[in-house]
Design a protein around this motif. Structure first.
Motif, PDB file in Angstrom:
ATOM      1  N   GLY A 190      17.427   5.764  -7.919  1.00  0.00           N
ATOM      2  CA  GLY A 190      16.295   4.688  -8.650  1.00  0.00           C
ATOM      3  C   GLY A 190      15.610   5.207  -8.560  1.00  0.00           C
ATOM      4  O   GLY A 190      14.857   5.219  -9.060  1.00  0.00           O
ATOM      5  N   LEU A 191      15.450   6.111  -7.559  1.00  0.00           N
ATOM      6  CA  LEU A 191      13.388   6.071  -7.334  1.00  0.00           C
ATOM      7  C   LEU A 191      13.003   8.224  -8.223  1.00  0.00           C
ATOM      8  O   LEU A 191      14.140   8.649  -8.447  1.00  0.00           O
ATOM      9  CB  LEU A 191      13.784   7.271  -5.794  1.00  0.00           C
ATOM     10  CG  LEU A 191      13.834   6.161  -5.307  1.00  0.00           C
ATOM     11  CD1 LEU A 191      13.085   6.647  -3.912  1.00  0.00           C
ATOM     12  CD2 LEU A 191      12.711   4.790  -5.415  1.00  0.00           C
ATOM     13  N   GLU A 192      12.027   7.889  -8.670  1.00  0.00           N
ATOM     14  CA  GLU A 192      11.342   9.118  -9.450  1.00  0.00           C
ATOM     15  C   GLU A 192      10.910   9.927  -8.965  1.00  0.00           C
ATOM     16  O   GLU A 192      10.564   9.686  -7.904  1.00  0.00           O
ATOM     17  CB  GLU A 192      10.652   8.304 -11.000  1.00  0.00           C
ATOM     18  CG  GLU A 192      10.991   7.970 -11.364  1.00  0.00           C
ATOM     19  CD  GLU A 192      11.802   7.906 -12.712  1.00  0.00           C
ATOM     20  OE1 GLU A 192      11.396   9.582 -13.276  1.00  0.00           O
ATOM     21  OE2 GLU A 192      12.550   7.588 -13.670  1.00  0.00           O
ATOM     22  N   ILE A 193      11.606  10.919  -8.429  1.00  0.00           N
ATOM     23  CA  ILE A 193      11.892  12.336  -7.198  1.00  0.00           C
ATOM     24  C   ILE A 193      11.081  13.351  -8.823  1.00  0.00           C
ATOM     25  O   ILE A 193      11.458  14.039  -9.397  1.00  0.00           O
ATOM     26  CB  ILE A 193      12.922  12.817  -6.603  1.00  0.00           C
ATOM     27  CG1 ILE A 193      13.000  11.325  -5.876  1.00  0.00           C
ATOM     28  CG2 ILE A 193      12.904  13.403  -5.827  1.00  0.00           C
ATOM     29  CD1 ILE A 193      14.399  11.469  -4.908  1.00  0.00           C
ATOM     30  N   SER A 194       9.578  14.496  -7.976  1.00  0.00           N
ATOM     31  CA  SER A 194       9.252  15.229  -8.297  1.00  0.00           C
ATOM     32  C   SER A 194       9.233  16.022  -7.428  1.00  0.00           C
ATOM     33  O   SER A 194       8.111  16.887  -6.594  1.00  0.00           O
ATOM     34  CB  SER A 194       8.191  14.789  -9.521  1.00  0.00           C
ATOM     35  OG  SER A 194       7.768  14.409 -10.201  1.00  0.00           O
ATOM     36  N   PRO A 195       9.832  16.959  -7.163  1.00  0.00           N
ATOM     37  CA  PRO A 195      10.160  17.234  -5.792  1.00  0.00           C
ATOM     38  C   PRO A 195       8.964  18.581  -5.370  1.00  0.00           C
ATOM     39  O   PRO A 195       7.957  18.607  -4.310  1.00  0.00           O
ATOM     40  CB  PRO A 195      11.391  19.297  -5.796  1.00  0.00           C
ATOM     41  CG  PRO A 195      12.409  17.621  -6.205  1.00  0.00           C
ATOM     42  CD  PRO A 195      10.893  17.281  -7.561  1.00  0.00           C
ATOM     43  N   ASP A 196       8.715  19.453  -7.144  1.00  0.00           N
ATOM     44  CA  ASP A 196       7.446  20.528  -6.695  1.00  0.00           C
ATOM     45  C   ASP A 196       6.029  19.739  -6.667  1.00  0.00           C
ATOM     46  O   ASP A 196       5.772  20.474  -5.857  1.00  0.00           O
ATOM     47  CB  ASP A 196       7.767  21.775  -8.017  1.00  0.00           C
ATOM     48  CG  ASP A 196       8.908  22.784  -7.416  1.00  0.00           C
ATOM     49  OD1 ASP A 196       9.802  22.527  -6.188  1.00  0.00           O
ATOM     50  OD2 ASP A 196       8.873  23.338  -8.299  1.00  0.00           O
ATOM     51  N   LEU A 197       5.745  18.761  -7.777  1.00  0.00           N
ATOM     52  CA  LEU A 197       4.318  18.161  -7.168  1.00  0.00           C
ATOM     53  C   LEU A 197       4.426  17.279  -5.960  1.00  0.00           C
ATOM     54  O   LEU A 197       3.108  17.503  -5.674  1.00  0.00           O
ATOM     55  CB  LEU A 197       4.637  17.231  -8.022  1.00  0.00           C
ATOM     56  CG  LEU A 197       3.800  17.181  -9.781  1.00  0.00           C
ATOM     57  CD1 LEU A 197       4.094  15.773 -10.038  1.00  0.00           C
ATOM     58  CD2 LEU A 197       2.471  17.345  -9.756  1.00  0.00           C
ATOM     59  N   ASP A 198       5.327  17.141  -5.340  1.00  0.00           N
ATOM     60  CA  ASP A 198       4.995  16.518  -4.206  1.00  0.00           C
ATOM     61  C   ASP A 198       5.009  17.709  -3.370  1.00  0.00           C
ATOM     62  O   ASP A 198       3.927  17.980  -2.152  1.00  0.00           O
ATOM     63  CB  ASP A 198       6.060  15.740  -3.631  1.00  0.00           C
ATOM     64  CG  ASP A 198       5.726  14.266  -4.300  1.00  0.00           C
ATOM     65  OD1 ASP A 198       5.429  14.230  -4.386  1.00  0.00           O
ATOM     66  OD2 ASP A 198       7.253  13.883  -3.759  1.00  0.00           O
ATOM     67  N   THR A 199       5.492  18.927  -3.183  1.00  0.00           N
ATOM     68  CA  THR A 199       5.726  19.978  -2.344  1.00  0.00           C
ATOM     69  C   THR A 199       3.688  20.692  -2.066  1.00  0.00           C
ATOM     70  O   THR A 199       3.160  21.155  -1.054  1.00  0.00           O
ATOM     71  CB  THR A 199       6.523  20.740  -2.218  1.00  0.00           C
ATOM     72  OG1 THR A 199       6.933  20.468  -2.511  1.00  0.00           O
ATOM     73  CG2 THR A 199       6.030  22.635  -1.655  1.00  0.00           C
ATOM     74  N   VAL A 200       3.125  20.362  -3.986  1.00  0.00           N
ATOM     75  CA  VAL A 200       2.039  21.158  -4.033  1.00  0.00           C
ATOM     76  C   VAL A 200       0.793  19.523  -3.613  1.00  0.00           C
ATOM     77  O   VAL A 200       0.007  20.329  -2.599  1.00  0.00           O
ATOM     78  CB  VAL A 200       1.774  21.629  -5.195  1.00  0.00           C
ATOM     79  CG1 VAL A 200       0.252  21.601  -5.459  1.00  0.00           C
ATOM     80  CG2 VAL A 200       2.760  22.389  -5.395  1.00  0.00           C
ATOM     81  N   THR A 201       1.257  18.722  -3.213  1.00  0.00           N
ATOM     82  CA  THR A 201       0.015  17.651  -3.271  1.00  0.00           C
ATOM     83  C   THR A 201       0.764  17.579  -1.621  1.00  0.00           C
ATOM     84  O   THR A 201      -0.658  17.728  -1.333  1.00  0.00           O
ATOM     85  CB  THR A 201       0.908  16.213  -3.772  1.00  0.00           C
ATOM     86  OG1 THR A 201       0.751  16.472  -5.182  1.00  0.00           O
ATOM     87  CG2 THR A 201      -0.134  15.288  -3.391  1.00  0.00           C
ATOM     88  N   TYR A 202       1.456  17.508  -1.362  1.00  0.00           N
ATOM     89  CA  TYR A 202       1.115  17.349   0.528  1.00  0.00           C
ATOM     90  C   TYR A 202       0.903  18.862   1.015  1.00  0.00           C
ATOM     91  O   TYR A 202      -0.143  18.029   2.054  1.00  0.00           O
ATOM     92  CB  TYR A 202       2.590  17.299   0.837  1.00  0.00           C
ATOM     93  CG  TYR A 202       3.456  16.512   0.299  1.00  0.00           C
ATOM     94  CD1 TYR A 202       2.741  14.275   0.497  1.00  0.00           C
ATOM     95  CD2 TYR A 202       4.887  16.075   0.342  1.00  0.00           C
ATOM     96  CE1 TYR A 202       3.803  14.258  -0.070  1.00  0.00           C
ATOM     97  CE2 TYR A 202       5.675  14.909   0.508  1.00  0.00           C
ATOM     98  CZ  TYR A 202       5.379  14.309  -0.071  1.00  0.00           C
ATOM     99  OH  TYR A 202       5.478  12.422  -0.434  1.00  0.00           O
ATOM    100  N   MET A 203       1.075  20.052   0.682  1.00  0.00           N
ATOM    101  CA  MET A 203      -0.008  20.944   0.866  1.00  0.00           C
ATOM    102  C   MET A 203      -1.413  21.370   0.851  1.00  0.00           C
ATOM    103  O   MET A 203      -2.074  21.202   1.782  1.00  0.00           O
ATOM    104  CB  MET A 203       0.665  22.435   0.772  1.00  0.00           C
ATOM    105  CG  MET A 203       0.184  23.451   0.868  1.00  0.00           C
ATOM    106  SD  MET A 203       0.860  24.178   2.512  1.00  0.00           S
ATOM    107  CE  MET A 203       2.230  24.832   2.038  1.00  0.00           C
ATOM    108  N   MET A 204      -1.581  20.770  -0.521  1.00  0.00           N
ATOM    109  CA  MET A 204      -3.059  20.140  -0.386  1.00  0.00           C
ATOM    110  C   MET A 204      -3.887  19.495   0.268  1.00  0.00           C
ATOM    111  O   MET A 204      -4.939  19.596   0.462  1.00  0.00           O
ATOM    112  CB  MET A 204      -3.899  20.460  -2.155  1.00  0.00           C
ATOM    113  CG  MET A 204      -3.008  21.192  -3.043  1.00  0.00           C
ATOM    114  SD  MET A 204      -3.947  23.152  -2.826  1.00  0.00           S
ATOM    115  CE  MET A 204      -5.118  22.511  -3.655  1.00  0.00           C
ATOM    116  N   ALA A 205      -3.306  18.640   0.741  1.00  0.00           N
ATOM    117  CA  ALA A 205      -3.617  17.240   1.290  1.00  0.00           C
ATOM    118  C   ALA A 205      -3.380  17.742   3.507  1.00  0.00           C
ATOM    119  O   ALA A 205      -4.012  16.575   3.424  1.00  0.00           O
ATOM    120  CB  ALA A 205      -2.529  15.865   1.224  1.00  0.00           C
ATOM    121  N   GLY A 206      -3.175  18.457   3.962  1.00  0.00           N
ATOM    122  CA  GLY A 206      -3.111  18.298   4.971  1.00  0.00           C
ATOM    123  C   GLY A 206      -1.799  18.036   5.328  1.00  0.00           C
ATOM    124  O   GLY A 206      -1.988  17.803   6.604  1.00  0.00           O
TER     125      GLY A 206
END
Lengths: 316, 316
Positions: free
Chosen positions: A47-63
């Motif tokens: 039931g969750l909206e998952i955006s794997p690539d967006l999260d990967t880029v976001t986590y990397m950019m957030a350190g």
């Protein structure tokens, strides 16, 4: 005000996209880097909206990203998944506890009517990311992998559940005909200084972005440079080589060049592939040979700087 | 085959229901205990299907509950919620990581078309619980608290988000008119040996169960015993006393007796309230005075044994 003519656009998939994005962010002023991220891998799970690539880029950019895997959060825990295991629920997709918070809040906001691009900008703000990370589209586009054995599989079913094992004979982007690129993308590409194509999988990370209405024509006559996701006939990560072979192509940096032919100006390839230089030139594209492996923050910055310098020379 | 005439039915809310359920499970043969749990507090949050009372009873029966709070999982971690906090998402509902696994799998199964009662039985099986724990209904019933300040609030908004602070002047069970008791509930009550009403909040934990079509009439002429959730004018837990006062009643064990008048046969109250004994008898109900605090496994078993013995005497 930022002059939009100074903007650098990055087209990105997951881990390869995240690494070069972070490298570029070390050099380019914050408001001049815009990253458009593939959403063809997005899916609903539990039931969750998952955006794997967006999260990967976001986590990397957030350190915040896991330095060992390139995806997911550093120092992650797995207690929710342990409960699911106890309940014999589906375990094939890695849902870390910290990561889950992201999926939960994205789902809540999307259920309230927020667009994915609005969620993405809000998350950047909250994570302290000053660059723009945007989904390629606010519409649903679903990368479907056609396999000999199972017919069509969604990307995550193919990539994670089946561990890329089934032989593929086709790929389609469900919903691509009706999908609009995210608001402002076409104009931003047209007015940008350079467009960089990350060392991501051309078939499933970059093709969905380029296949959207108006994107390919926006790329015409721009300074576009791609970084090879294949080194010495082997993928830096993922099934890219297997895909080329199964779809009838040689698995090589040269195949990537041909993949992007028609709009590509320059191509960055690894020393291991310098033998392709002359053939790349014959194809009308300018090669640049360097060390393309990004194993740490320094190597990310170094490749980013070389990429920008190369773009600058092509622009002259 | 179990003789259904040996069955003990427990009507339960959250923590008080969970404790007496666990006590009864130490004594009654596994297949003779059936627990119907309030679902009026169920709600959706972050897109997840959350059933707080069902989970509280389930975790306690599985030996997984947090002994300090009575709800949630022991040795819980809070990493998903920490991400939500970082993203400025809503923090008012406690979502532990282990607990999240339960919500995720329930949501997945419900989205696939499973009824809540099917999910509950599957979870019991996976958690190794051999007693039956069932939701009172597979239909949606939403306990709405009418507050002077904010009008109607859902139960969780009132209970958790507003910490029971607003003054209330009414309660309704949205959906109760159309809702059916869970399959088999009316027949099970009718053929049961005893019905025990847990020391749960009469207004918001037990009333929703009894208000469903056919339940009150099924309770007629059965041996029904309630355990007081109020000791010495103070709640064992939660807003029960505040609710009685704000709705115009004395906050006392005697008010609980009057609440259940019409079907109650016996009432178990604490030593602290023995002064009410004669008035309970005047109201036609048989009192039993004992120590009703359940602070550990032994005291849960002891109160359960006394309750069963009391029911047995009433049945003679």
């Amino acid at each position: 005000m930022t002059n939009s003519r100074n903007k650098v656009v990055l087209l990105a998939g997951g881990v390869g996209g995240a690494k070069i994005a972070e490298g570029l962010s070390q050099i380019i002023p914050d408001d001049q880097l815009i990253i458009y991220v593939n959403t063809g891998d997005d899916f609903q799970h539990f039931g969750l909206e998952i955006s794997p690539d967006l999260d990967t880029v976001t986590y990397m950019m957030a350190g915040l990203s896991n330095p060992d895997t390139g995806w997911g959060r550093a120092e992650e825990t797995w207690n929710a998944l342990k409960t699911i295991e106890l309940l014999d629920g589906p375990m094939w997709f890695n849902l870390g506890d910290k990561d889950l918070g992201n999926h939960l809040e994205r789902t809540r906001l999307k259920n309230k009517g927020f667009k994915l691009s609005e969620v993405s900008q809000l998350f950047c703000e909250k994570y302290g990311i000053r660059q723009k990370i945007l989904p390629m589209s606010d519409d649903q586009i679903q990368t479907m992998i056609h396999t000999v054995e199972f017919g069509f599989l969604s990307f995550q079913e193919y990539f994670v559940k089946q561990r890329c094992e089934p032989v593929i004979d086709g790929i389609k982007f469900r919903g691509i005909g009706k999908a609009q690129p995210v608001n402002g993308m076409v104009e931003t590409i047209k007015s940008s200084k350079f467009v960089i194509i990350a060392p991501s999988n051309p078939w499933v990370s970059i093709d969905p972005i380029i296949a959207m209405k108006g994107v390919r024509s926006a790329l015409k006559n721009k300074t576009i440079v791609a970084i090879s996701p294949i080194i010495g006939g082997k993928p830096v990560k993922g099934p890219v080589c297997k895909m080329y072979r199964e779809l009838g192509y040689e698995a090589s940096a040269l195949s990537v060049v041909k993949h992007y032919q028609g709009f590509l100006r320059g191509f960055i390839l690894d020393h291991a592939d310098s033998n392709f230089e002359s053939e790349i030139i014959i194809n009308g594209i300018i090669p640049y040979v360097t060390n393309t492996i990004m194993h740490d923050k320094n190597s990310r910055r170094k490749l980013a700087q070389e990429t920008l310098d190369f773009c600058g020379r092509l622009n002259q």
